[in-house]
Design a protein around this motif. Structure first.
Motif, mmCIF file in Angstrom:
data_model
loop_
_atom_site.group_PDB
_atom_site.id
_atom_site.type_symbol
_atom_site.label_atom_id
_atom_site.label_comp_id
_atom_site.label_asym_id
_atom_site.label_seq_id
_atom_site.Cartn_x
_atom_site.Cartn_y
_atom_site.Cartn_z
ATOM 1 N N LYS A 28 37.012 51.134 41.826
ATOM 2 C CA LYS A 28 36.778 51.769 40.531
ATOM 3 C C LYS A 28 36.284 50.698 39.570
ATOM 4 O O LYS A 28 37.008 49.770 39.236
ATOM 5 N N TRP A 29 35.036 50.823 39.152
ATOM 6 C CA TRP A 29 34.452 49.790 38.310
ATOM 7 C C TRP A 29 33.661 50.403 37.174
ATOM 8 O O TRP A 29 33.377 51.592 37.152
ATOM 9 N N ALA A 30 33.327 49.553 36.196
ATOM 10 C CA ALA A 30 32.607 50.032 35.023
ATOM 11 C C ALA A 30 31.784 48.891 34.427
ATOM 12 O O ALA A 30 31.954 47.732 34.781
ATOM 13 N N VAL A 170 38.829 43.354 27.062
ATOM 14 C CA VAL A 170 38.279 44.066 28.229
ATOM 15 C C VAL A 170 39.309 44.102 29.347
ATOM 16 O O VAL A 170 39.500 45.134 30.009
ATOM 17 N N ALA A 171 39.997 42.983 29.555
ATOM 18 C CA ALA A 171 41.019 42.931 30.601
ATOM 19 C C ALA A 171 42.156 43.915 30.301
ATOM 20 O O ALA A 171 42.616 44.634 31.194
ATOM 21 N N GLU A 180 39.292 48.224 38.395
ATOM 22 C CA GLU A 180 39.462 46.999 39.154
ATOM 23 C C GLU A 180 38.348 45.997 38.889
ATOM 24 O O GLU A 180 38.490 44.813 39.180
ATOM 25 N N LEU A 181 37.239 46.488 38.362
ATOM 26 C CA LEU A 181 36.101 45.617 38.118
ATOM 27 C C LEU A 181 35.347 46.108 36.886
ATOM 28 O O LEU A 181 35.043 47.295 36.769
ATOM 29 N N VAL A 201 32.334 51.606 29.672
ATOM 30 C CA VAL A 201 33.575 51.727 28.901
ATOM 31 C C VAL A 201 33.468 51.038 27.534
ATOM 32 O O VAL A 201 34.475 50.797 26.879
ATOM 33 N N THR A 202 32.234 50.745 27.114
ATOM 34 C CA THR A 202 32.062 50.061 25.831
ATOM 35 C C THR A 202 32.715 50.838 24.689
ATOM 36 O O THR A 202 33.429 50.258 23.856
#
Length: 211
Positions: A28-30, A170-171, A180-181, A201-202
């Motif tokens: 799952k990344w963005a 962001v973290a 996860e990324l 996700v900005t």
């Protein structure tokens, strides 16, 4: 299905029993627009780290001190020209080409005169440094330069804090939303994404910053 099972077994057999099959699952990344986050955090960091007294107007005074530097240059150039005219008003005369007898004596006299002129000129130029107006103007410029260096250092410190805050926020957002990324939108290095789904996700991170 059976084919996939045997393929998986073959992979395990070739790679050994330590293969982590969970690493084969989709991640799952963005993406996130880091520049937009920097812009939002710049004001936040500035509010948290205001300029010390006297630094906030340094940039606004750059034109004023540019004129002072020009004034100093003009004063020094004029004084230097005055020294040259005062010490050697007619200029040192070269040896006339038609002088044959006594040329050596003329040369020595001329050389001595040139030394006197040079020494007098240098002494006059050194006196320019003690000119009160020029000295006062240089003190103003030196004081401004010190303030400018302090402001530059403060600005660099702010930018470092912005970069650290970008990573932290962001973290925090990624952990809270099980990402996860998260990669920068401007330098996305993902070559393949099996889900073919990209999430930016900005907006969510900006909302977190605004809280």
């Amino acid at each position: 299905m059976l084919k996939q099972f045997f393929l998986c077994c073959a992979v395990v057999g070739v790679s050994g029993c330590d293969v982590n099959l969970s690493s084969l699952r989709p991640v799952k990344w963005a993406t996130v627009d880091v520049n937009e986050l920097r812009g939002a955090l710049k004001d936040v960091i500035a509010a948290e780290n205001p300029y010390p007294e006297g630094l906030e107007t340094v940039s606004e005074r750059s034109v004023e001190f540019g004129r002072i530097r020009q004034q100093i240059s003009t004063l020094e150039r004029t004084a230097s020209n005055n020294c040259r005219a005062k010490i050697n008003p007619r200029g040192v005369q070269p040896i006339p080409p038609n002088i044959m007898n006594g040329a050596e004596a003329f040369y020595k006299e001329n050389y001595q005169r040139q030394n006197e002129v040079d020494n007098g000129y240098q002494e006059c130029v050194r006196a320019i440094e003690s000119d009160q107006l020029i000295a006062d103007l240089k003190k103003k410029v030196d004081a401004y330069n010190k303030l400018y260096e302090l402001k530059q250092s403060h600005d660099r410190d702010r930018m470092e804090k912005v970069e650290r805050r970008v990573k932290d926020v962001v973290a925090d957002y990624a952990k809270a939303n099980n990402y996860e990324l998260v990669v920068s939108e401007s330098s996305t290095a993902v070559i393949f994404n099996s889900s073919e789904m990209v999430v930016d996700v900005t907006g969510g991170v900006l909302e977190k910053i605004a809280r």
